[in-house]
Design an enzyme around this catalytic site. Structure first.
Site, mmCIF file in Angstrom:
data_model
loop_
_atom_site.group_PDB
_atom_site.id
_atom_site.type_symbol
_atom_site.label_atom_id
_atom_site.label_comp_id
_atom_site.label_asym_id
_atom_site.label_seq_id
_atom_site.Cartn_x
_atom_site.Cartn_y
_atom_site.Cartn_z
ATOM 1 N N CYS A 185 0.868 -1.183 0.000
ATOM 2 C CA CYS A 185 0.000 0.000 0.000
ATOM 3 C C CYS A 185 0.900 1.227 0.000
ATOM 4 C CB CYS A 185 -0.968 -0.020 1.182
ATOM 5 S SG CYS A 185 -0.169 -0.019 2.802
ATOM 6 N N ASN A 193 2.467 1.441 4.164
ATOM 7 C CA ASN A 193 2.766 0.171 4.854
ATOM 8 C C ASN A 193 2.536 0.281 6.364
ATOM 9 O OD1 ASN A 193 5.622 -2.050 5.393
ATOM 10 N ND2 ASN A 193 3.519 -2.614 4.974
ATOM 11 N N ARG A 220 -3.154 -0.617 5.394
ATOM 12 C CA ARG A 220 -3.778 -1.686 4.605
ATOM 13 C C ARG A 220 -2.884 -2.902 4.385
ATOM 14 N NH1 ARG A 220 -5.060 2.221 -0.220
ATOM 15 N NH2 ARG A 220 -3.151 3.110 0.670
ATOM 16 N N SER A 221 -1.642 -2.689 3.936
ATOM 17 C CA SER A 221 -0.827 -3.877 3.604
ATOM 18 C C SER A 221 -0.390 -4.691 4.828
ATOM 19 C CB SER A 221 0.353 -3.528 2.684
ATOM 20 O OG SER A 221 1.222 -2.599 3.261
ATOM 21 N N ASP A 266 -7.697 4.047 1.131
ATOM 22 C CA ASP A 266 -6.761 4.492 2.155
ATOM 23 C C ASP A 266 -7.557 5.017 3.364
ATOM 24 O OD1 ASP A 266 -4.867 5.781 3.637
ATOM 25 O OD2 ASP A 266 -3.956 6.833 1.950
#
Ligand code: 4NP
Length: 164
Positions: free
Chosen positions: A13, A16, A19-20, A130
């Protein structure tokens, strides 16, 4: 060192920290539940390096913990070496996808890049938004989308493995 024949998946993403790291943790939980013989390599990284070394955002960690996911990864930026090391490089939104394609060092590397929600067309959503500047509902939306898309992503990877 990556175990021989084990697929390696990198979630990406922007920062970091939301989301990721969530996708990394949710996907790891789904893989662990299958008790596979060959362990997958699962990691996450950011397009930006501004949060380098930081734990995931406290709001994201709180929402994830409520669903049993403990986000422990530390933020790092995507590197050119990632395109060699990982088999699947999975972005969260279209800008992540474009940035990854722009950074991929070869045509072969570009083929590794995909968008998480492309594995779950039934959701009729193309991006994991996001949540950083939004409210609490955004973090729940991230978890809902990632939980639903990780199952078909895992099936896709397992099917590809069996074909090898
Ligand atoms: P993420 O959220 O990409 O899901 O980790 C963001 C975190 C930080 C920033 C942007 C997005 N930032 O600009 O600092």
């Amino acid at each position: 060192m990556k175990p021989e024949n084990a697929p390696a998946i990198l979630f990406v993403c922007l920062g970091n920290i939301c989301r990721s790291p969530t996708a990394e943790s949710v996907f790891r939980a789904k893989v662990d539940a299958l008790k596979l013989e060959t362990p997958f390599t699962i990691d996450s990284a950011g397009i930006l390096g501004v949060h380098e070394g930081a734990l995931a955002d406290a709001r994201m960690r709180r929402h994830a913990t409520q669903r049993g996911y403990h986000l422990e990864s530390k933020s790092r930026q995507v590197t050119v070496a990632d395109f060699d090391h990982f088999d699947y490089i999975v972005g969260m939104d279209k800008q992540n996808y474009r940035d990854l394609i722009a950074r991929a060092p070869s045509a072969e590397a570009k083929k590794k890049v995909s968008l998480l929600l492309s594995y779950a067309p039934e959701l009729s959503r193309s991006e994991v938004p996001d949540p950083y500047y939004g409210g609490e509902a955004g973090f729940e939306d991230v978890l809902d989308l990632i939980e639903q898309a990780c199952d078909p992503l895992l099936q896709h990877i397992l099917t590809a493995q069996h074909r090898k």
